[in-house]
Write a protein that holds these residues in place. Structure first.
Motif, short mmCIF file in Angstrom:
data_model
loop_
_atom_site.label_atom_id
_atom_site.label_comp_id
_atom_site.label_asym_id
_atom_site.label_seq_id
_atom_site.Cartn_x
_atom_site.Cartn_y
_atom_site.Cartn_z
N SER A 1 40.47 42.97 49.75
CA SER A 1 41.46 44.01 49.52
C SER A 1 40.91 45.11 48.62
CB SER A 1 42.72 43.42 48.87
OG SER A 1 42.46 43.09 47.53
N MET A 2 41.62 46.20 48.59
CA MET A 2 41.22 47.33 47.76
C MET A 2 41.21 46.94 46.28
SD MET A 2 42.99 51.07 47.41
CE MET A 2 44.47 50.45 46.64
N ARG B 1 36.06 44.37 40.99
CA ARG B 1 34.61 44.14 40.93
C ARG B 1 33.89 45.37 40.39
NH1 ARG B 1 33.34 40.79 46.48
NH2 ARG B 1 34.67 39.01 45.94
N PHE B 2 34.32 46.54 40.80
CA PHE B 2 33.72 47.77 40.31
C PHE B 2 33.94 47.91 38.81
CE2 PHE B 2 33.83 52.45 39.70
CZ PHE B 2 32.52 52.70 40.01
N GLY B 3 35.16 47.65 38.36
CA GLY B 3 35.47 47.72 36.93
C GLY B 3 34.66 46.73 36.13
#
Length: 61
Positions: A2-3, A9-11
Motif C-alpha cells: 500500500s501507499m 519505509r521511506f520515512g
C-alpha cells in the motif's frame, strides 16, 4: 504494497540516514588523537573543499 507502507519505509530510511550522518559528524568533530585511539579515520582538517563547505554551506543564512 500500500501507499502507507511505502511512505513508512521511506520515512524510516530518511530517519536512519539522518542518524548515521549525525553520528559521522559527531565522530569527525572529535580531536584527531581520539579519532586515532578509537580507530576512526582522521578527517582531513585542511582540505579546501571541507573549508569551503563549512564556511558557505554551514553558515546561517
Amino acid at each position: 504494497m500500500s501507499m502507507f507502507e511505502s511512505l513508512g519505509r521511506f520515512g524510516t530510511a530518511i530517519k536512519h540516514a539522518h542518524n548515521r550522518n549525525r553520528s559521522v559528524r559527531a565522530m569527525n568533530s572529535l580531536p584527531p588523537e581520539i579519532q586515532k585511539d578509537i580507530g576512526w579515520p582522521v578527517s582531513p582538517r585542511n582540505d579546501p573543499q571541507v573549508t569551503f563547505s563549512a564556511r558557505h554551506l554551514g553558515s546561517a543564512r
